[in-house]
Design a protein around this motif. Structure first.
Motif, PDB file in Angstrom:
ATOM      1  N   GLU A 111      37.350  43.283  41.219  1.00 18.67           N
ATOM      2  CA  GLU A 111      37.292  41.964  40.585  1.00 18.67           C
ATOM      3  C   GLU A 111      36.619  40.944  41.498  1.00 18.67           C
ATOM      4  O   GLU A 111      35.792  40.147  41.056  1.00 18.67           O
ATOM      5  N   ARG A 112      36.948  40.978  42.785  1.00 18.24           N
ATOM      6  CA  ARG A 112      36.318  40.057  43.742  1.00 18.24           C
ATOM      7  C   ARG A 112      34.813  40.301  43.824  1.00 18.24           C
ATOM      8  O   ARG A 112      34.028  39.363  43.910  1.00 18.24           O
ATOM      9  N   VAL A 113      34.435  41.565  43.826  1.00 17.93           N
ATOM     10  CA  VAL A 113      33.004  41.890  43.882  1.00 17.93           C
ATOM     11  C   VAL A 113      32.301  41.352  42.633  1.00 17.93           C
ATOM     12  O   VAL A 113      31.260  40.697  42.729  1.00 17.93           O
ATOM     13  N   ASN A 152      41.195  50.853  40.952  1.00 21.15           N
ATOM     14  CA  ASN A 152      42.494  51.504  40.886  1.00 21.15           C
ATOM     15  C   ASN A 152      43.332  51.039  39.713  1.00 21.15           C
ATOM     16  O   ASN A 152      44.430  51.528  39.506  1.00 21.15           O
ATOM     17  N   GLY A 153      42.831  50.082  38.940  1.00 22.04           N
ATOM     18  CA  GLY A 153      43.509  49.679  37.717  1.00 22.04           C
ATOM     19  C   GLY A 153      44.878  49.054  37.939  1.00 22.04           C
ATOM     20  O   GLY A 153      45.794  49.295  37.160  1.00 22.04           O
ATOM     21  N   ARG A 154      45.007  48.247  39.011  1.00 24.02           N
ATOM     22  CA  ARG A 154      46.286  47.562  39.235  1.00 24.02           C
ATOM     23  C   ARG A 154      46.571  46.617  38.074  1.00 24.02           C
ATOM     24  O   ARG A 154      45.660  45.974  37.548  1.00 24.02           O
ATOM     25  N   THR A 155      47.841  46.509  37.735  1.00 21.32           N
ATOM     26  CA  THR A 155      48.255  45.574  36.694  1.00 21.32           C
ATOM     27  C   THR A 155      49.500  44.838  37.166  1.00 21.32           C
ATOM     28  O   THR A 155      50.104  45.185  38.185  1.00 21.32           O
ATOM     29  N   GLY A 156      49.892  43.830  36.425  1.00 21.32           N
ATOM     30  CA  GLY A 156      51.142  43.126  36.678  1.00 21.32           C
ATOM     31  C   GLY A 156      51.226  42.518  38.058  1.00 21.32           C
ATOM     32  O   GLY A 156      50.274  41.926  38.572  1.00 21.32           O
ATOM     33  N   MET A 157      52.397  42.660  38.674  1.00 20.30           N
ATOM     34  CA  MET A 157      52.678  42.023  39.964  1.00 20.30           C
ATOM     35  C   MET A 157      51.776  42.550  41.077  1.00 20.30           C
ATOM     36  O   MET A 157      51.348  41.778  41.935  1.00 20.30           O
ATOM     37  N   ASP A 158      51.468  43.840  41.075  1.00 24.03           N
ATOM     38  CA  ASP A 158      50.566  44.382  42.095  1.00 24.03           C
ATOM     39  C   ASP A 158      49.224  43.670  42.072  1.00 24.03           C
ATOM     40  O   ASP A 158      48.674  43.317  43.106  1.00 24.03           O
TER      41      ASP A 158
END
Length: 145
Positions: A127-129, A112-118
């Motif tokens: 990333e965890r995978v 989902n391409g979260r960035t910053g604080m999210d």
């Protein structure tokens, strides 16, 4: 090279984008495609105080069945052998454990391409995978990211 492709999905737009890549990769390698939906314990606990955990789990289970069945139909139309699975747990860990259980050769998933604080607060399942598997992982962003 690839005999088993794992496609974990949450039904998001990014996952929908990734589904076509997973189907194409499995088709090119004549691989079986496993489609996984994880009923996220964190999501259940956030919603449970209002609706009850059994109700939430049931609803998410039904959502998972609908999502995985749609992907399985598309993969079957491409001539692929598919296996659908719905598991409960923390998504990142559950995906990597399932990949180990089925001896997957690769994982294809949306991000989902979260960035910053999210990203800092919620983290990234992809990333965890990536951090917890030795397998190659293809991540696919939403078209508008």
């Amino acid at each position: 090279m690839y005999e088993t492709v794992l496609f974990p999905t949450d039904g998001s737009e990014a996952a929908s984008e990734a589904a076509s890549h997973a189907i194409d990769l499995a088709d090119k390698h004549d691989a079986a495609m496993h489609i996984l939906y994880v009923v996220d314990h964190e999501r259940v606990s956030q919603m449970a105080p209002k609706l009850g955990s059994d109700h939430i789990k049931g609803t998410l289970q039904e959502e998972g069945e609908r999502i995985t069945d749609a992907v399985a139909d598309a993969a079957s139309s491409a001539g692929l052998d598919t296996v659908v699975s719905i598991r409960e747990g923390a998504p990142g860990e559950t995906i990597t454990e399932y990949a180990d259980d089925i001896d997957a050769d690769t994982i294809v998933m949306g991000t989902n391409g979260r960035t910053g604080m999210d990203r800092l607060l919620m983290g990234s399942v992809a990333e965890r995978v990536i951090q917890n598997t030795e397998l190659p992982v293809m991540t696919v962003k939403r078209a508008d990211d």
